[in-house]
Scaffold this motif. Sequence first.
Motif, mmCIF file in Angstrom:
data_model
loop_
_atom_site.group_PDB
_atom_site.id
_atom_site.type_symbol
_atom_site.label_atom_id
_atom_site.label_comp_id
_atom_site.label_asym_id
_atom_site.label_seq_id
_atom_site.Cartn_x
_atom_site.Cartn_y
_atom_site.Cartn_z
ATOM 1 N N MET A 1 9.703 -0.912 7.868
ATOM 2 C CA MET A 1 9.006 0.161 8.589
ATOM 3 C C MET A 1 7.924 -0.433 9.487
ATOM 4 O O MET A 1 7.238 -1.367 9.111
ATOM 5 N N ASN A 2 7.776 0.139 10.673
ATOM 6 C CA ASN A 2 6.737 -0.273 11.602
ATOM 7 C C ASN A 2 5.359 0.003 10.986
ATOM 8 O O ASN A 2 5.104 1.090 10.468
ATOM 9 N N THR A 3 4.440 -0.991 11.027
ATOM 10 C CA THR A 3 3.143 -0.826 10.368
ATOM 11 C C THR A 3 2.289 0.265 11.017
ATOM 12 O O THR A 3 1.489 0.921 10.340
ATOM 13 N N ASN A 4 2.442 0.458 12.342
ATOM 14 C CA ASN A 4 1.694 1.527 13.002
ATOM 15 C C ASN A 4 2.139 2.896 12.496
ATOM 16 O O ASN A 4 1.322 3.794 12.284
ATOM 17 N N GLN A 5 3.454 3.028 12.315
ATOM 18 C CA GLN A 5 3.982 4.293 11.793
ATOM 19 C C GLN A 5 3.495 4.514 10.361
ATOM 20 O O GLN A 5 3.079 5.618 9.986
ATOM 21 N N LEU A 6 3.532 3.436 9.557
ATOM 22 C CA LEU A 6 3.086 3.546 8.167
ATOM 23 C C LEU A 6 1.602 3.920 8.121
ATOM 24 O O LEU A 6 1.191 4.752 7.295
ATOM 25 N N LYS A 7 0.832 3.336 9.001
ATOM 26 C CA LYS A 7 -0.601 3.642 9.040
ATOM 27 C C LYS A 7 -0.820 5.124 9.295
ATOM 28 O O LYS A 7 -1.626 5.779 8.618
ATOM 29 N N GLU A 8 -0.116 5.687 10.263
ATOM 30 C CA GLU A 8 -0.252 7.111 10.573
ATOM 31 C C GLU A 8 0.193 7.976 9.403
ATOM 32 O O GLU A 8 -0.421 9.015 9.123
ATOM 33 N N GLU A 9 1.247 7.542 8.713
ATOM 34 C CA GLU A 9 1.723 8.301 7.554
ATOM 35 C C GLU A 9 0.696 8.262 6.413
ATOM 36 O O GLU A 9 0.489 9.257 5.715
ATOM 37 N N ILE A 10 0.063 7.114 6.227
ATOM 38 C CA ILE A 10 -0.968 6.987 5.189
ATOM 39 C C ILE A 10 -2.154 7.891 5.515
ATOM 40 O O ILE A 10 -2.699 8.571 4.634
ATOM 41 N N ILE A 11 -2.553 7.907 6.772
ATOM 42 C CA ILE A 11 -3.672 8.754 7.190
ATOM 43 C C ILE A 11 -3.363 10.217 6.907
ATOM 44 O O ILE A 11 -4.188 10.958 6.346
ATOM 45 N N ALA A 12 -2.159 10.646 7.269
ATOM 46 C CA ALA A 12 -1.761 12.039 7.043
ATOM 47 C C ALA A 12 -1.697 12.355 5.551
ATOM 48 O O ALA A 12 -2.163 13.411 5.096
ATOM 49 N N TYR A 13 -1.152 11.431 4.778
ATOM 50 C CA TYR A 13 -1.023 11.634 3.328
ATOM 51 C C TYR A 13 -2.391 11.677 2.663
ATOM 52 O O TYR A 13 -2.622 12.457 1.727
ATOM 53 N N GLU A 123 6.453 2.767 -2.200
ATOM 54 C CA GLU A 123 7.712 3.492 -2.010
ATOM 55 C C GLU A 123 8.344 3.183 -0.656
ATOM 56 O O GLU A 123 9.549 3.331 -0.483
ATOM 57 N N ARG A 124 7.521 2.722 0.277
ATOM 58 C CA ARG A 124 8.003 2.487 1.636
ATOM 59 C C ARG A 124 8.137 1.006 1.984
ATOM 60 O O ARG A 124 8.918 0.651 2.852
ATOM 61 N N ILE A 125 7.388 0.169 1.290
ATOM 62 C CA ILE A 125 7.435 -1.273 1.568
ATOM 63 C C ILE A 125 7.775 -2.013 0.276
ATOM 64 O O ILE A 125 6.968 -2.061 -0.650
ATOM 65 N N ASN A 176 -1.267 -6.844 1.569
ATOM 66 C CA ASN A 176 -0.691 -7.907 2.401
ATOM 67 C C ASN A 176 -0.071 -7.357 3.685
ATOM 68 O O ASN A 176 0.476 -8.117 4.488
ATOM 69 N N ILE A 177 -0.167 -6.054 3.903
ATOM 70 C CA ILE A 177 0.398 -5.443 5.104
ATOM 71 C C ILE A 177 -0.592 -5.601 6.267
ATOM 72 O O ILE A 177 -1.766 -5.229 6.141
ATOM 73 N N PRO A 178 -0.140 -6.140 7.404
ATOM 74 C CA PRO A 178 -1.046 -6.409 8.529
ATOM 75 C C PRO A 178 -1.265 -5.174 9.412
ATOM 76 O O PRO A 178 -0.759 -5.086 10.531
ATOM 77 N N PHE A 179 -2.064 -4.227 8.930
ATOM 78 C CA PHE A 179 -2.352 -3.030 9.722
ATOM 79 C C PHE A 179 -3.248 -3.374 10.911
ATOM 80 O O PHE A 179 -4.089 -4.274 10.834
ATOM 81 N N VAL A 180 -3.096 -2.621 11.982
ATOM 82 C CA VAL A 180 -3.997 -2.775 13.121
ATOM 83 C C VAL A 180 -5.363 -2.240 12.700
ATOM 84 O O VAL A 180 -5.475 -1.093 12.244
ATOM 85 N N PRO A 181 -6.407 -3.040 12.815
ATOM 86 C CA PRO A 181 -7.729 -2.598 12.346
ATOM 87 C C PRO A 181 -8.342 -1.542 13.257
ATOM 88 O O PRO A 181 -8.095 -1.519 14.469
ATOM 89 N N ASP A 182 -9.154 -0.674 12.655
ATOM 90 C CA ASP A 182 -9.908 0.310 13.425
ATOM 91 C C ASP A 182 -11.188 -0.333 13.958
ATOM 92 O O ASP A 182 -11.588 -1.418 13.519
#
Length: 382
Positions: A1-13, A123-125, A176-182
């Motif tokens: 899964m694309n990390t940017n997409q995962l980041k947005e999903e985590i924020i929503a969740y 569940e996703r990674i 260990n997931i390389p999310f784009v930092p805020d």
Amino acid sequence: MNTNQLKEEIIAYSKEIGIDKIGFTTADVFSELKERLIRQQELGYQSGFEKGTNEERTEPKRLLPEAKSIISIAVAYPSRMRKDAPKSTKEERRGFFCRASWGTDYHHVLRERLKKIESFIHERIDNAITKIMVDTGELSDKAVAERAGVGFVGKNTLLITEEFGSFVYLGEIMTNIPFVPDTPAEDGCGDCRICIDACPTGAIVQGGQLNAQRCIAFLTQTKDFLPDEFRSKIGNRVYGCDTCQLVCPKNKKIDFHIHSEFEPEDDIAKPKLKPMLTITNREFKETFGHIAGSWRGKKPIQRNAIIGLGHYRDTTAVQDLIQVMKNDPRPVIRGTAAWSLGKIGTEEAFIAIEKSMRFEKDEDVLFEMRKGLAFREVQTSS
């Protein structure tokens, strides 16, 4: 899964499970924090409650070698009790637990929510690695939250968010997931120094630097005799201190009752002081065991309650304090009771101290008894 997409999903969740703010940052070293911690040690400003070495507190990869990102969360808590909350009366004086200790212990609540995010990620990674921390971990929750853009660390050393002020609990997940930092939050205090000037003990040495050894929040958690200079400053606080939060302009009109777990319970957030003197271990655990302020056990709370009764000069507590002074097996509690009796200053109290001195063997307690009797001389001279 694309990390940017995962980041947005985590924020929503995160919004679905009761997290009020969330941010992402790198697992890079917190270099500025390390310098400050070293300086704090050199000055003797640390509380002693800190966990881990300076390296462990500022180098995330020492705690999780695979770490590439840190997810920071904030959950808001109330700043005010309901208007008809019980008040102290001359017959029933009450103490006060700080706001961060209202309701259910936040360590448990935040850990549960972080575990949900952790499960969401796993569940996703498939190869995700995670590590959760809430307050008691080595990392500085505030430094992580500031770099993750959740808020900025104010001059009172608290994390201040735009929406909820400083009335927030913090926690984080290393991964260990390389999310784009805020984008890190910028300082919002400016030239304001209200908290520095308002601190009852001068514990905020300068903006962003705290001498924990003088901080009432720390002092209320110690178990030994409280130094004399702080006894009048504590007042009726039995755990913690909110002064630097309450005077902060960023907290003006801030009061969020979003999470039922953190709603204050009248007789727990503002307990009657006299019953605290004789509460058993079992009663203490049953009554206060679910709140964060119980973590040090009943002894500091009882000592502070005794000081609170002296602060109020509560003459209705004299008989209770005499019994504590005579019968409690713990020197700190006996001695503090003697001091408080002297502070209340009735002749009955002074006579009881004098009688107890004939049988007391502990030198520290005798010292407190002499200090108690010294209040009689002050009364006479005035």
